[in-house]
Design a protein around this motif. Sequence first.
Motif, PDB file in Angstrom:
ATOM      1  N   SER A 215       0.823  -1.214   0.000  1.00 47.42           N
ATOM      2  CA  SER A 215       0.000   0.000   0.000  1.00 47.42           C
ATOM      3  C   SER A 215       0.852   1.258   0.000  1.00 47.42           C
ATOM      4  CB  SER A 215      -0.959   0.006   1.194  1.00 47.42           C
ATOM      5  OG  SER A 215      -0.258  -0.004   2.415  1.00 47.42           O
ATOM      6  N   ARG A 216       1.971   1.247   0.726  1.00 49.78           N
ATOM      7  CA  ARG A 216       2.847   2.419   0.744  1.00 49.78           C
ATOM      8  C   ARG A 216       3.465   2.652  -0.634  1.00 49.78           C
ATOM      9  NH1 ARG A 216       4.894   4.486   5.674  1.00 49.78           N
ATOM     10  NH2 ARG A 216       3.205   4.402   7.204  1.00 49.78           N
ATOM     11  N   GLN A 217       3.805   1.572  -1.313  1.00 49.28           N
ATOM     12  CA  GLN A 217       4.368   1.718  -2.662  1.00 49.28           C
ATOM     13  C   GLN A 217       3.304   2.182  -3.658  1.00 49.28           C
ATOM     14  OE1 GLN A 217       7.553  -1.145  -3.951  1.00 49.28           O
ATOM     15  NE2 GLN A 217       6.661  -2.383  -2.301  1.00 49.28           N
ATOM     16  N   VAL A 218       2.102   1.681  -3.524  1.00 47.80           N
ATOM     17  CA  VAL A 218       1.017   2.142  -4.388  1.00 47.80           C
ATOM     18  C   VAL A 218       0.777   3.629  -4.160  1.00 47.80           C
ATOM     19  CG1 VAL A 218      -1.465   1.991  -4.826  1.00 47.80           C
ATOM     20  CG2 VAL A 218      -0.108  -0.101  -4.602  1.00 47.80           C
ATOM     21  N   ALA A 219       0.819   4.047  -2.901  1.00 49.08           N
ATOM     22  CA  ALA A 219       0.630   5.458  -2.581  1.00 49.08           C
ATOM     23  C   ALA A 219       1.747   6.309  -3.180  1.00 49.08           C
ATOM     24  CB  ALA A 219       0.570   5.655  -1.070  1.00 49.08           C
ATOM     25  N   ALA A 220       2.963   5.764  -3.207  1.00 46.55           N
ATOM     26  CA  ALA A 220       4.103   6.520  -3.717  1.00 46.55           C
ATOM     27  C   ALA A 220       4.142   6.571  -5.240  1.00 46.55           C
ATOM     28  CB  ALA A 220       5.409   5.914  -3.194  1.00 46.55           C
ATOM     29  N   PHE A 221       3.833   5.458  -5.875  1.00 49.36           N
ATOM     30  CA  PHE A 221       3.986   5.372  -7.323  1.00 49.36           C
ATOM     31  C   PHE A 221       2.676   5.517  -8.098  1.00 49.36           C
ATOM     32  CE2 PHE A 221       7.500   2.389  -5.882  1.00 49.36           C
ATOM     33  CZ  PHE A 221       8.511   3.310  -6.086  1.00 49.36           C
ATOM     34  N   GLY A 222       1.575   5.155  -7.486  1.00 50.36           N
ATOM     35  CA  GLY A 222       0.317   5.057  -8.210  1.00 50.36           C
ATOM     36  C   GLY A 222      -0.259   6.385  -8.648  1.00 50.36           C
ATOM     37  N   ARG A 223      -0.770   6.405  -9.894  1.00 49.14           N
ATOM     38  CA  ARG A 223      -1.460   7.558 -10.452  1.00 49.14           C
ATOM     39  C   ARG A 223      -2.842   7.116 -10.913  1.00 49.14           C
ATOM     40  NH1 ARG A 223       2.508   8.612 -15.209  1.00 49.14           N
ATOM     41  NH2 ARG A 223       1.953   6.396 -15.349  1.00 49.14           N
ATOM     42  N   PRO A 224      -3.776   8.029 -11.067  1.00 48.97           N
ATOM     43  CA  PRO A 224      -5.132   7.638 -11.459  1.00 48.97           C
ATOM     44  C   PRO A 224      -5.210   6.853 -12.766  1.00 48.97           C
ATOM     45  CG  PRO A 224      -5.127   9.891 -10.645  1.00 48.97           C
ATOM     46  CD  PRO A 224      -3.691   9.471 -10.749  1.00 48.97           C
ATOM     47  N   CYS A 225      -4.215   7.006 -13.641  1.00 47.69           N
ATOM     48  CA  CYS A 225      -4.252   6.292 -14.914  1.00 47.69           C
ATOM     49  C   CYS A 225      -3.603   4.911 -14.837  1.00 47.69           C
ATOM     50  CB  CYS A 225      -3.572   7.115 -16.013  1.00 47.69           C
ATOM     51  SG  CYS A 225      -1.850   7.521 -15.659  1.00 47.69           S
TER      52      CYS A 225
END
Length: 219
Positions: free
Chosen positions: A121-131
């Motif tokens: 989840s921390r990595q998704v928060a850091a790297f993730g974008r809406p697209c």
Amino acid sequence: MTETLYPFLREGETDTESLIEQVRRSTAAKAMEVVELRARVVAAEEERLRACAAAMADRFARGGRLLAFGNGGSATDAQAVAGAFCAPAGGARPLPALSLTGDIAVITALSNDVGPDVVFSRQVAAFGRPCDIAVGLSTSGNSANLLRAFDTAAARGLLTVGLAGYDGGRMAELDSIEHLFVVPSPSVHRVQEVQTTLCHLLWELTVETLGRDMREESD
């Protein structure tokens, strides 16, 4: 474990020919089992697989990336998924993808300093974008760190794709997974084998959809 998988491997077995024949039959039975399970799951999920691939193709067309994650054997499968998209065989179009299981420094830092439940989840928060696209794999469907990662991904607007086994576990209860594919088998081995097939199909269908959309735009 050996007795469970191969009950005929008993202590004191001396008939080599008989033993080899039983191994042959066991191997053939397992191969047939996974072939039948693959066919059944793919037939049942065909339309949903196409819909998921279309949604994934749309994200890639908008500049999105695929973020894959899982634990244990599913961590290896997540790396394979990222590799299939990012470095496909046969000269197919490469698509941006990465595995969140690969950076051991990040994994161990988060596990040690915060807790194992946040490693994805921390990595998704850091790297993730809406697209972007979040793809999580689990055999049980109950991995706490996957559940948190899907919740984070959904909150940030990522397309969420889950693969689970058995009855889907807690993943089947999440509202944050848009596309969930469950392999209905109590065998971890069969679940992972069929999940590999589903991931490959998603890759094939996504590339096919992107190619078709590009041709239509050029006409």
